[in-house]
Write an enzyme that holds these catalytic residues in place. Sequence first.
Site, mmCIF file in Angstrom:
data_model
loop_
_atom_site.group_PDB
_atom_site.id
_atom_site.type_symbol
_atom_site.label_atom_id
_atom_site.label_comp_id
_atom_site.label_asym_id
_atom_site.label_seq_id
_atom_site.Cartn_x
_atom_site.Cartn_y
_atom_site.Cartn_z
ATOM 1 C CG ASP A 138 30.146 45.378 43.752
ATOM 2 O OD1 ASP A 138 29.342 44.912 44.656
ATOM 3 O OD2 ASP A 138 29.908 45.851 42.801
ATOM 4 C CD GLU B 40 27.446 42.292 47.804
ATOM 5 O OE1 GLU B 40 26.855 43.554 48.167
ATOM 6 O OE2 GLU B 40 27.016 41.746 46.540
ATOM 7 C CG ASP C 26 30.333 47.824 39.611
ATOM 8 O OD1 ASP C 26 29.206 47.990 40.050
ATOM 9 O OD2 ASP C 26 30.387 48.096 38.317
#
Length: 404
Positions: free
Chosen positions: A185, A269, A365
């Site tokens: 993340d 991501e 996170d």
Amino acid sequence: MQRLQAFKYELRPDGQQQRQMRRFAGSCRFVFNKALALQRARYEQGEKKLGYAGLCKELTAWRNGSETPWLKDAPVHPLQQTLKDLERAYANFFAKRADFPRFKKKGQSDSLRYPDPKQIKLDQGNARIFLPKLGWLRYRNSREVLGTVKNVTVSLSGGKWFVSIQTEREVEQPLPQSTTAVGIDMGIARFATLSDGSHLEPLNSFKRHETALRKAQQAMSRKTTFSNNWKKAKARVQRIHSRIGNTRRDYLHKATSTISQNHAMVCIEHLQVRNMSKSGAGSTEKPGTNVRAKSGLNKAILDQGWFEFRRQLDYKLAWNGGYLIAVPPQNTSRTCPACGHVSKDNRQTQAQFACVECGFEENADLVGAINILRAGHARFACEVSDAVRSPAAGTRRGESVPAD
Ligand SMILES: [Zn+2]
């Protein structure tokens, strides 16, 4: 597998060559800006955007015309390459990967790329390279160039000229040393949080040099523009900028090497510049979080750090026989890893996750990283079955190229 790799060296040009390179880089910038202005004008008049071939025709006219005859002095291939760069900038814009192409300023990525290996001669024994219209250039030979030369880029950074030699060679498909998978993340307070619970500190190389940079910029603003003292002050500003860049690159290289050696699959991501730019400021009713961190130069550096981190992970994993899986960022910060409940209320603060359904609590996170890993596993299963159905549709791997 084919491995593309770049080898970068500091050049040792003589005075004449330095002047030439500066002129040629200037010509490239001029062509880029002129072509961009032309595309904009065509757009405003409702005309279609010119393709690469069309732009090359324009370039020939500019070179042969009476307005800019000096363009003829510059090597033609690097000029054409800047048109390719412009095409790519437009493609990235249309794919929402980047902002609209901007005009180039002097001193900002001054470079020229020679795409034709037939015109390039590399003499490693004597640490020199031959480039059209520049002749033999000496370079500081720090390691051997492996593979066949594909193209060469000459660039100016921090007052020094560098040559980056891009090569291709056949290497054995490596088997991953590790079999573990990890989710990552990306964030502001922590640069990266891994699903195994570890994290990377934010890129603070900028902060550390911030004061020095501010002082140097103030000193520059007090000088008379274009005076000798102004030029000296400007060189100092540029040196600090390149020091910041080097520190950041070293940090990222160390981090991505460790991660790609320890894991066979890394999930991350999807990143889009436009999303990141928008999330910073927020609106007047609902001001964004971390506005300061996401604004101005700080933001630019953050964005650049994220992209660079991902780019390095991608090629290093491929070199180690691993995989980088990008997942869409939907709900990764709102889903409870314990019970699967999705709600924005699960995240009451930036730092803490607390599930309203089952009461599970964890660092926000880390929760994001765990969810990204799960989404990555699901996606990997799909990609493998896709690849089995149509092998040609498989993602191209091992083609990313390190810039340094
Ligand atoms: Zn829950």
